[in-house]
Enzyme design. Structure first.
Site, PDB file in Angstrom:
ATOM      1  N   LYS A  55     122.207  -4.860  58.094  1.00 36.15           N
ATOM      2  CA  LYS A  55     123.185  -4.918  59.189  1.00 36.15           C
ATOM      3  C   LYS A  55     122.485  -5.321  60.487  1.00 36.15           C
ATOM      4  O   LYS A  55     121.254  -5.212  60.606  1.00 36.15           O
ATOM      5  CB  LYS A  55     123.855  -3.546  59.340  1.00 36.15           C
ATOM      6  N   ARG A 153     130.947  11.422  61.234  1.00 34.03           N
ATOM      7  CA  ARG A 153     131.161  10.076  61.747  1.00 34.03           C
ATOM      8  C   ARG A 153     132.116   9.397  60.777  1.00 34.03           C
ATOM      9  O   ARG A 153     133.266   9.786  60.700  1.00 34.03           O
ATOM     10  CB  ARG A 153     129.777   9.381  61.823  1.00 34.03           C
ATOM     11  N   TYR A 286     112.636  -5.848  91.407  1.00 35.16           N
ATOM     12  CA  TYR A 286     113.814  -5.329  92.108  1.00 35.16           C
ATOM     13  C   TYR A 286     113.677  -3.845  92.431  1.00 35.16           C
ATOM     14  O   TYR A 286     113.241  -3.061  91.591  1.00 35.16           O
ATOM     15  CB  TYR A 286     115.063  -5.536  91.253  1.00 35.16           C
ATOM     16  N   MET A 333     116.174  -9.514  84.095  1.00 34.64           N
ATOM     17  CA  MET A 333     116.886 -10.177  83.002  1.00 34.64           C
ATOM     18  C   MET A 333     115.973 -11.122  82.212  1.00 34.64           C
ATOM     19  O   MET A 333     116.064 -11.221  80.996  1.00 34.64           O
ATOM     20  CB  MET A 333     118.079 -10.966  83.554  1.00 34.64           C
TER      21      MET A 333
HETATM   22  C1  LIG Z   1     122.066   1.899  58.746  1.00 32.19           C
HETATM   23  C2  LIG Z   1     122.408   2.659  57.524  1.00 32.19           C
HETATM   24  C3  LIG Z   1     121.426   2.925  56.546  1.00 32.19           C
HETATM   25  C4  LIG Z   1     119.968   2.599  56.740  1.00 32.19           C
HETATM   26  O1  LIG Z   1     119.368   3.606  57.522  1.00 32.19           O
HETATM   27  P1  LIG Z   1     117.796   3.586  57.811  1.00 32.19           P
HETATM   28  O2  LIG Z   1     117.517   4.899  58.427  1.00 32.19           O
HETATM   29  O3  LIG Z   1     117.531   2.446  58.729  1.00 32.19           O
HETATM   30  O4  LIG Z   1     117.127   3.412  56.494  1.00 32.19           O
HETATM   31  C5  LIG Z   1     121.834   3.531  55.384  1.00 32.19           C
HETATM   32  N1  LIG Z   1     123.125   3.880  55.184  1.00 32.19           N
HETATM   33  C6  LIG Z   1     124.090   3.667  56.102  1.00 32.19           C
HETATM   34  C7  LIG Z   1     125.488   4.082  55.806  1.00 32.19           C
HETATM   35  C8  LIG Z   1     123.764   3.058  57.302  1.00 32.19           C
HETATM   36  O5  LIG Z   1     124.709   2.859  58.221  1.00 32.19           O
END
Ligand SMILES: *Cc1c(COP(=O)(O)O)cnc(C)c1O
Length: 400
Positions: A55, A153, A286, A333
């Protein structure tokens, strides 16, 4: 003129005017590190299969090259949050099992089903939308039901699990979907001593039993993220979801990558742009939040928050000319300043490499500390403004 593609000695190092630029700024991604990290985790997790989690553009490393490296190394599954992240992986010709787990009412479910993307499901509305999409696609969806065992969550609350199982069963009877997995996500696995992980795993086992009792023939049960893969063998089940560790970073406050047998895959580097002598009391950047304590030399690094370098970082370490030096003043930036100390010939450092993290430079963890965040964020936020360059090993150009 012959192109010199060597990352260290490429054109521009010596600052010869008029030559073609080698690079100004870049994130080097070592695909051999990705493969080695995946292999290491495959050993640790066996007999469970490894899902490579890609992701957020593979935590900033670039989705498709990381997917290919992970599969070469033996990963059996690919995971992403959004369907929109999973579709390009299929479009690139990847046929490995692929799961996406974060949806909205506007998610392209029918496209996902047609592309044979497995779908994580946390609630009844998702089942409804997925069933409708399956009807449209004229194909059954492959579904992994997600139980919230305590993270609070995503995931189905335990008191609605029966209901979700019942609804899934009804759609499965209609031939609109098949429940192939049950999964959960852990909240505190990066702190291995906390008992909440035990509670989550107990709740997960219970939820899996209920799903099996409801008649689902599960291919995979999965719970572990990187910290749980590394610290909780009892969380491995059939499949582990590997994110951070694949990129060679440690999820633990008290253990380094090296101690875990992992190698960071990203090295963030830029050419020093301007270098100048300044007097004592020179304000920097800045807000003039920093003033030099004595006459010194300031070097300008052409990376800033527009490139994903956190503005919140204070005295963050940068490797320049063999020395690790602190950033001074606010990160802007496009640029920030490091104090190079008194130098005889400041101009000699124009064009030299400044390594923010990775490889021979500081650890991403040091930037995380300087910015009040975690290493996950440091690599993931490196923006698309920074070119990614794929290498094999820390220094050589990629051979393919
Ligand atoms: C991002 C994510 C992972 C991976 O987590 P890491 O700690 O980076 O290995 C696994 N499962 C879900 C549902 C996630 O959102």
């Amino acid at each position: 003129m012959t192109a010199n593609l060597d990352p260290l000695t490429g054109p521009g190092v010596a600052g010869s005017p008029g030559t073609a630029p080698g690079f100004e700024r870049r994130a080097e991604i070592d695909l051999s590190a990705i493969r080695d990290n995946v292999k290491r985790v495959i050993e640790l997790a066996a007999p469970a299969t490894v899902m490579a989690v890609v992701k957020a553009d593979a935590y900033g490393h670039g989705t498709i090259p990381v997917v290919q490296a992970a599969l070469q190394a033996g990963a059996g599954w690919i995971g992403a949050a959004h369907i929109s992240e999973a579709l390009p992986i299929r479009a690139a010709g990847v046929t490995a099992p692929l799961l996406a787990w974060l949806h909205t009412v506007d998610s392209p479910f029918a496209e996902a089903i047609t592309a044979n993307i497995d779908l994580g499901v946390s609630s009844g509305w998702e089942l409804e939308y997925i069933a409708a999409a399956a009807q449209q696609a004229e194909l059954p969806a492959r579904v992994h039901l997600k139980i919230d065992t305590g993270l609070g969550r995503n995931g189905c609350p335990p008191d609605r699990w029966d209901e979700l199982l019942g609804a899934a069963n009804a759609y499965q009877e209609e031939g609109l979907l098949r429940v192939v997995g049950v999964f959960t996500h852990l909240a505190v696995a990066d702190e291995p001593d906390r008992e909440e992980t035990d509670e989550q795993l107990a709740a997960f086992r219970e939820s899996v039993s209920l799903a099996e009792d409801a008649g689902f023939d599960l291919e995979v049960r999965h719970a572990a993220n990187t910290p749980a893969i590394l610290s909780r063998p009892d969380a491995h089940f059939d499949l582990v979801r590997l994110g951070l560790g694949m990129y060679g970073l440690s999820p633990f406050a008290d253990q380094s990558s090296a101690e875990l047998g992992l190698r960071p895959a990203m090295r963030l580097v830029a050419r020093v742009t301007n270098v100048k002598k300044v007097p004592k009391g020179q304000g920097v950047s800045y807000g003039l939040t920093y003033r030099t304590g004595e006459a010194t030399t300031l070097g300008l690094i052409p990376l800033g928050y527009g490139d994903g370098v956190p503005r919140s970082a204070v005295e963050a370490p940068v490797l320049v000319d063999g020395r690790v030096l602190p950033s001074r003043g606010r990160i802007a930036m496009d640029q920030f300043v490091v104090d190079l100390g008194p130098l005889e010939d400041p101009e000699s450092l124009v064009g030299t490499e400044a390594v923010l993290f990775g490889g021979d430079g500081p650890a991403a963890d040091a930037w995380a500390t300087a910015a009040g965040t975690i290493n996950y964020e440091i690599v993931t936020r490196v923006s698309q403004r920074v070119p990614r360059v794929y290498v094999e090993g820390s220094w050589g150009p990629a051979d393919g």
